[in-house]
Design a protein around this motif. Structure first.
Motif: not given
Length: 55
Positions: A8-15, A40-42, A45-48, A53-54
């Motif tokens: 989530r942090l990495a996604i936020n920085v990229l965005r 990269a953020a997308e 996000d897909e990986a997140l 559930g795992h």
């Protein structure tokens, strides 16, 4: 900190970088670099989503 938190942090920085057109260091990004940050953020996000559930 969990893996999901880190993603989530990495996604936020990229965005944030893509939206501002700048890296956290202040270096300006060109249009190609901004598009790469969005992609990269997308991807992260897909990986997140896959991680849910795992964890």
């Amino acid at each position: 900190m969990t893996t999901a938190d880190a993603l989530r942090l990495a996604i936020n920085v990229l965005r944030d970088c893509a939206e501002s057109g700048r890296l956290p260091s202040g270096i300006e990004l060109d249009a190609n670099a901004m598009a790469l940050h969005v992609e990269a953020a997308e991807t992260l996000d897909e990986a997140l989503e896959a991680l849910r559930g795992h964890e």
